[in-house]
Scaffold this motif. Structure first.
Motif, short mmCIF file in Angstrom:
data_model
loop_
_atom_site.label_atom_id
_atom_site.label_comp_id
_atom_site.label_asym_id
_atom_site.label_seq_id
_atom_site.Cartn_x
_atom_site.Cartn_y
_atom_site.Cartn_z
N LYS A 1 88.89 78.34 56.37
CA LYS A 1 88.68 79.48 57.25
C LYS A 1 87.62 80.37 56.61
CE LYS A 1 92.37 82.28 55.16
NZ LYS A 1 93.62 83.04 55.41
N ILE A 2 87.06 81.23 57.43
CA ILE A 2 86.00 82.11 56.94
C ILE A 2 86.61 83.32 56.23
CG2 ILE A 2 84.24 83.74 57.73
CD1 ILE A 2 83.22 80.93 57.47
N ALA A 3 86.02 83.63 55.11
CA ALA A 3 86.37 84.85 54.37
C ALA A 3 85.06 85.46 53.88
CB ALA A 3 87.27 84.52 53.18
N TYR A 4 85.11 86.70 53.50
CA TYR A 4 83.92 87.27 52.87
C TYR A 4 83.69 86.54 51.56
CZ TYR A 4 83.55 90.88 56.40
OH TYR A 4 83.38 91.54 57.59
N ALA A 5 82.41 86.33 51.22
CA ALA A 5 82.04 85.46 50.10
C ALA A 5 82.70 85.88 48.79
CB ALA A 5 80.52 85.42 49.96
N ALA A 6 82.76 87.17 48.53
CA ALA A 6 83.34 87.65 47.28
C ALA A 6 84.83 87.30 47.19
CB ALA A 6 83.15 89.17 47.17
N GLN A 7 85.51 87.40 48.31
CA GLN A 7 86.94 87.05 48.32
C GLN A 7 87.13 85.55 48.07
OE1 GLN A 7 88.80 87.51 52.13
NE2 GLN A 7 90.88 87.11 51.37
N ALA A 8 86.30 84.71 48.71
CA ALA A 8 86.42 83.27 48.54
C ALA A 8 86.19 82.87 47.09
CB ALA A 8 85.41 82.55 49.44
N GLU A 9 85.18 83.43 46.45
CA GLU A 9 84.90 83.11 45.04
C GLU A 9 86.08 83.49 44.15
OE1 GLU A 9 81.30 85.12 44.13
OE2 GLU A 9 80.06 83.84 45.41
N ALA A 10 86.67 84.64 44.40
CA ALA A 10 87.78 85.10 43.56
C ALA A 10 89.01 84.22 43.74
CB ALA A 10 88.11 86.56 43.90
N VAL A 11 89.32 83.82 44.96
CA VAL A 11 90.49 82.99 45.22
C VAL A 11 90.33 81.61 44.58
CG1 VAL A 11 91.81 81.80 47.02
CG2 VAL A 11 91.17 84.21 47.32
N VAL A 12 89.18 80.98 44.74
CA VAL A 12 88.96 79.65 44.18
C VAL A 12 89.02 79.70 42.66
CG1 VAL A 12 87.27 77.79 43.92
CG2 VAL A 12 87.69 78.79 46.17
N ALA A 13 88.41 80.70 42.06
CA ALA A 13 88.44 80.83 40.60
C ALA A 13 89.87 80.97 40.09
CB ALA A 13 87.59 82.02 40.17
N ALA A 14 90.69 81.74 40.80
CA ALA A 14 92.07 81.93 40.37
C ALA A 14 92.89 80.64 40.49
CB ALA A 14 92.72 83.04 41.21
N VAL A 15 92.68 79.88 41.57
CA VAL A 15 93.40 78.61 41.74
C VAL A 15 93.04 77.64 40.63
CG1 VAL A 15 93.58 76.55 43.20
CG2 VAL A 15 93.71 78.83 44.23
N ILE A 16 91.76 77.51 40.32
CA ILE A 16 91.32 76.55 39.30
C ILE A 16 91.87 76.91 37.92
CG2 ILE A 16 89.27 75.72 38.05
CD1 ILE A 16 87.75 75.94 40.72
N ALA A 17 91.92 78.20 37.65
CA ALA A 17 92.32 78.63 36.31
C ALA A 17 93.84 78.65 36.11
CB ALA A 17 91.74 80.01 36.02
N THR A 18 94.60 78.90 37.18
CA THR A 18 96.03 79.15 36.97
C THR A 18 96.97 78.35 37.85
OG1 THR A 18 96.01 80.99 38.55
CG2 THR A 18 95.49 81.51 36.25
N ALA A 19 96.60 78.05 39.07
CA ALA A 19 97.54 77.45 40.02
C ALA A 19 97.42 75.93 39.99
CB ALA A 19 97.28 77.98 41.44
N THR A 20 98.13 75.29 39.08
CA THR A 20 98.00 73.84 38.91
C THR A 20 98.64 73.05 40.03
OG1 THR A 20 100.01 73.83 37.57
CG2 THR A 20 97.90 74.05 36.41
N ASP A 21 99.40 73.71 40.89
CA ASP A 21 100.00 73.00 42.02
C ASP A 21 99.20 73.19 43.30
OD1 ASP A 21 100.54 75.66 42.31
OD2 ASP A 21 102.58 75.35 43.11
N GLN A 22 97.99 73.72 43.19
CA GLN A 22 97.15 73.96 44.36
C GLN A 22 95.75 73.36 44.12
OE1 GLN A 22 96.99 77.99 45.88
NE2 GLN A 22 99.04 78.45 45.02
N THR A 23 95.08 73.04 45.21
CA THR A 23 93.67 72.64 45.17
C THR A 23 92.93 73.52 46.18
OG1 THR A 23 94.17 70.36 44.59
CG2 THR A 23 92.02 70.78 45.57
N ALA A 24 91.78 74.04 45.77
CA ALA A 24 91.02 74.95 46.63
C ALA A 24 89.57 74.50 46.72
CB ALA A 24 91.09 76.38 46.08
N GLY A 25 88.94 74.92 47.80
CA GLY A 25 87.52 74.62 47.98
C GLY A 25 86.84 75.76 48.70
N MET A 26 85.54 75.92 48.47
CA MET A 26 84.75 76.92 49.18
C MET A 26 83.33 76.41 49.35
SD MET A 26 83.62 79.97 46.54
CE MET A 26 82.44 80.56 47.76
N ALA A 27 82.65 76.90 50.39
CA ALA A 27 81.25 76.60 50.64
C ALA A 27 80.57 77.87 51.10
CB ALA A 27 81.11 75.50 51.69
#
Length: 852
Positions: A104-130
């Motif tokens: 889904k569409i989010a503001y770019a800054a929000q998308a970057e922050a969410v993906v970075a948090a998933v990669i660093a901490t949420a090992t039971d999740q996979t995230a992607g952004m473009a």
């Protein structure tokens, strides 16, 4: 071009990382070219199974970053790739299936922050952004276990490159009825010794139902000639030989288990019929004057699901809905009142190169192409002269007008030329007589004026001259255009001596050829554009016959001259046959359109409506779809002649133009259609009103609006008093979120995440992948010299721009044997060898490729 990098939980990051599978899905219509690129990456550090002693242990995970260059895929459009949609897939190792990750569409800054948090901490999740950057589209996916996929859908910038098809019927009945679209898909490749060549590759082409490919078995010379072009000759060409016809589409698809070992491209050479709205042939008796065409306004009604998504909340208190709408305005072709005389200049540019000595149909036909051109030139002159009384009666011509016919015969030089110039009031049709054999002579009846007899003798001498023109040497299209441009000032001076200095010039060009521009004196289209501007050309027709016609060049020249396609035929039809009747009727209608040509200012408003106020129709921008492209549009000061509503004024409009307005309407379609008011030079004209379904839907339609809102459409002209930055930003955000598409300005991005198998380690900051190279870094260049995998653009569909017909043989044609793309169990499905047939082991396939 796509480059990628990867990071891992504990293994060192890789600055250059290659995919394990790539799939291209091309969707081609006459008005759009979209491509979906599906890229699969496999984790080289993932272990095959959990430890028996520690079944809960975490596996090595991977994060992939990819960068897709904003390349221009359709050069003529000057529009780079644009991202239409993005999704991801993550392989679930526990359930052995792909898990879709919608975005889904989010503001770019929000998308970057969410993906970075998933990669660093949420090992039971996979995230992607473009996200959309200035020079690229940047994509991130992770953490994935065994493998993951990025699925990116791009628009290639509007209508694909096309050129007018050659009619093949001996009677010319198929002249002007179709177009050809060559699409070249350049595949990634790797040298034989490179293990990265095990990357699987597949593609699918989807075209409109009924579309065909140019048959390789009967057009072998065309394929061979195209392949001989300098930028293609070192690549292996794979031609799609047929399409599988379905109810709604025609398709071809193929898959291979490894990459080719040399540069390779897949060519799909589509043949499509011209759309009904593209142009119209008006078959008529040449003595009849083509009907006038009134102003027409068509509101393009979006599909129901698009209506809701294109509804905007306009500035103001509460909810003030506004509907984004596109309106097509077809300007009138009318004989308007005038006081100034006109200078009617008919310019004939007639090819007399050596190849015109060929027979027009077959060796049994004694007539040459040149002799047919001579007859066509004669007939045009006589038919136009015979129409003068009817044109005077219709008010298209006036007695004070000046008429001139100039024909330049050319090969590699401007070999010869003849001109007839006279005042319309001096011409008497009865001064010329034509016998049953078609011979023209000066009449010997009493009462003819001396001036009319002078004109009649000029006509007879002209016909004798054109009948004697013979083939010559090589061909240069620049030469006649330059010669006509140089001659124009003298002709204008002569006309002004006859009718005074206030002449309105209306020129028309007939360009007849049997070949292509082979000269070294410059670009043919540049020279023609200079003539169009210098001689005030309002319309024209390009006619070409024979297997040597450069269809690309002819198509481009026809587009410069006006709305009609190039009229091309392998054979020269006889006078009286359908093809020649079509050519002359089309030419006559186009010529009368040139005589009726007027430039004017339009004023467009919603008129007096109920509920919309004075801003019931707010026009943001306009695009000229058809017309003389050299005449530029511009918005002027608002029309405030009525205190109840405001109109938008557009200058640079001409008779017969087709304009596409992008606007916001604050009233419903029915109300707008009934109240729409259009003025020409301040006077309200009757309007034919229509409501038609919008051809574009969903992402394709949204993309058009995103281009307008971000001012990325190079063809559009904006209304600065309405299309202010705050309103455009509001529309861009609304369309971006409504259609789940990233804004072209980069303010929004795709964001998606899902639960994964829960068996992966996180990736800390030290192990994150670096930014993928843009192709300029030293590391990338060194790797490129060792490995050619990434040197060809993934999914780039470069149109072939050379004029082609009747040249050489293809390498091999693929027949439409169904084969799979991505399947639920992995990449593939049924596969075929590179040149068709059953799947072969990789080693055999690479040996086969090498032998080619």
């Amino acid at each position: 071009m796509i480059t990628a990098s990867a990071g891992f939980s504990t293994a060192p990051p890789r600055g250059i990382f290659h995919p394990s599978a790539v799939h291209f899905d091309l969707n081609v219509t006459s008005s759009s070219l979209d491509v979906v690129v599906s890229i699969e990456f496999e984790n080289p550090h993932y272990t095959s199974s959990p430890s028996v002693t520690t079944p809960s242990s975490k596996f090595e995970s991977m994060v992939v970053k990819a960068k897709v260059a904003k390349s221009i895929v359709i050069p003529a459009s000057q529009k780079p790739l644009q991202l239409l949609s993005t999704s991801f897939q993550d392989w679930n190792e526990i359930r052995n299936e792909w898990i879709d990750i919608s975005t889904k569409i989010a503001y770019a800054a929000q998308a970057e922050a969410v993906v970075a948090a998933v990669i660093a901490t949420a090992t039971d999740q996979t995230a992607g952004m473009a996200s959309v950057k200035n020079e690229s589209f940047d994509v991130t996916l992770g953490p994935v276990g065994l493998k993951g996929r990025m699925l990116l859908k791009f628009s290639c910038g509007g209508a694909p490159y096309s050129y007018d098809a050659m009619g093949l019927a001996t009677d010319g009945s198929d002249i002007g009825k179709g177009k050809l679209i060559p699409i070249a898909l350049f595949l990634p490749w790797a040298p034989l010794a490179d293990h990265n060549g095990t990357c699987a590759v597949s593609f699918k082409v989807t075209a409109p139902s009924g579309a065909q490919v140019l048959p390789p078995n009967t057009s072998t010379n065309a394929y061979h000639h195209l392949h001989s072009q300098s930028f293609l000759s070192n690549s292996t060409m794979v031609a799609v030989g047929s399409l599988k016809q379905g109810t709604n589409a025609a398709t071809a698809e193929y898959a291979w288990s490894c990459l080719p070992i040399t540069p390779t491209f897949v060519l799909t050479w589509l043949a499509l019929p011209n759309d009904e709205d593209d142009f119209g042939f008006e078959l008529l008796d040449v003595k009849d004057v083509p009907q006038e065409k009134p102003m027409k306004a068509t509101i393009l009604k979006p599909a129901p699901h698009d209506v809701n998504l294109l509804t905007q909340s306009m500035p103001g208190g509460g909810y003030k809905p506004g509907q984004l709408t596109r309106i097509r305005i077809q300007t009138p072709k009318l004989s308007m009142p005038r006081t100034n005389p006109q200078f009617i200049l008919n310019i004939g540019l007639s090819d007399a190169s050596g190849s015109t000595s060929c027979h027009s149909i077959s060796a049994q036909d004694s007539a040459t192409v040149r002799s047919k051109f001579n007859k066509m030139t004669e007939r045009r002159l006589l038919k136009r002269l015979s129409s003068i009384p009817a044109l005077l009666e219709a008010g298209i011509l006036q007695l004070q007008d000046v008429w001139a016919d100039m024909v330049i015969v050319f090969d590699g030089t401007a070999r010869d030329q003849r001109t007839i110039t006279f005042k319309v009031s001096d011409f008497q049709q009865s001064s010329l007589v034509q016998d049953s054999a078609g011979n023209v002579s000066v009449a010997s009846i009493p009462g003819l004026s001396p001036a009319s007899l002078v004109i009649a003798r000029q006509v007879v001498d002209f016909i004798k001259w054109i009948q004697g023109v013979q083939p010559g040497g090589w061909t240069d299209f620049v030469v006649p255009a330059n010669a006509a441009n140089q001659r124009f000032p003298d002709l204008l001076s002569q006309a002004q001596q006859l009718a005074g200095p206030n002449l309105v010039v209306k020129s028309f060009i007939d360009f007849d050829t049997d070949g292509g521009h082979n000269g070294t004196s410059g670009n043919a289209c540049t020279a023609l554009s200079a003539l169009i501007e210098g001689a005030k050309v309002k319309n024209g027709i390009v006619t070409g016959f024979g297997s040597w016609v450069d269809q690309d060049c002819a198509s481009k020249m026809a587009e410069l001259l006006g709305p009609n396609p190039a009229l091309l035929g392998l054979h020269v039809p006889e006078i009286g046959q359908e093809g020649m009747d079509r050519i002359f009727s089309t030419g006559f209608v186009a010529w009368v359109d040139a005589l009726r040509h007027e430039s004017f200012e339009l004023s467009i408003s919603a008129g007096a409506t109920t509920g919309g106020g004075d801003d019931a129709l707010q026009i943001l921008s306009v695009i000229k779809e058809k017309g003389v492209l050299s005449q530029k549009l511009a918005f002027g000061a608002p029309d405030v002649s009525n205190v109840e509503y405001t109109g938008a004024t557009i200058s640079g409009v001409a008779s017969g133009d087709s304009l596409l307005l992008y606007a916001v309407q604050l009233v419903d379609d029915k109300t707008l259609l009934e109240s729409l008011q259009i003025k020409v030079n301040g006077s309200v004209l009757p309007v034919v009103r229509d409501l038609k379904d919008e051809k574009l839907q969903e992402h394709s339609l949204a993309f058009e609006w995103l281009q307008i809102a971000s001012k990325k459409d190079s063809q559009a002209v904006w209304n600065s008093s309405v299309a202010v930055s705050s309103l455009l930003s509001r529309i861009e955000d609304n369309v971006s979120f409504a259609y789940n598409m990233p804004s072209l300005s980069g303010s929004t991005a795709y964001l998606g995440r899902t639960k994964n198998a829960g068996n992966r380690k996180n990736v800390d900051k030290a192990h994150l992948p670096s930014e993928p190279s843009d192709g300029t870094s030293q590391e990338y260049k060194e790797a490129q010299s060792r490995n050619q995998l990434m040197t060809q653009p993934f999914g780039s569909s470069y149109p072939i721009q050379q004029g082609v017909y009747s040249f050489g043989a293809p390498r091999r044609a693929l027949q439409a044997v169904p084969s799979g793309g991505f399947s639920s169990g992995g990449f593939g499905g049924a596969t075929t060898g590179l040149f068709g047939g059953a799947y072969q082991p990789a080693q055999q396939l690479q040996q086969q490729l090498q032998s080619r």
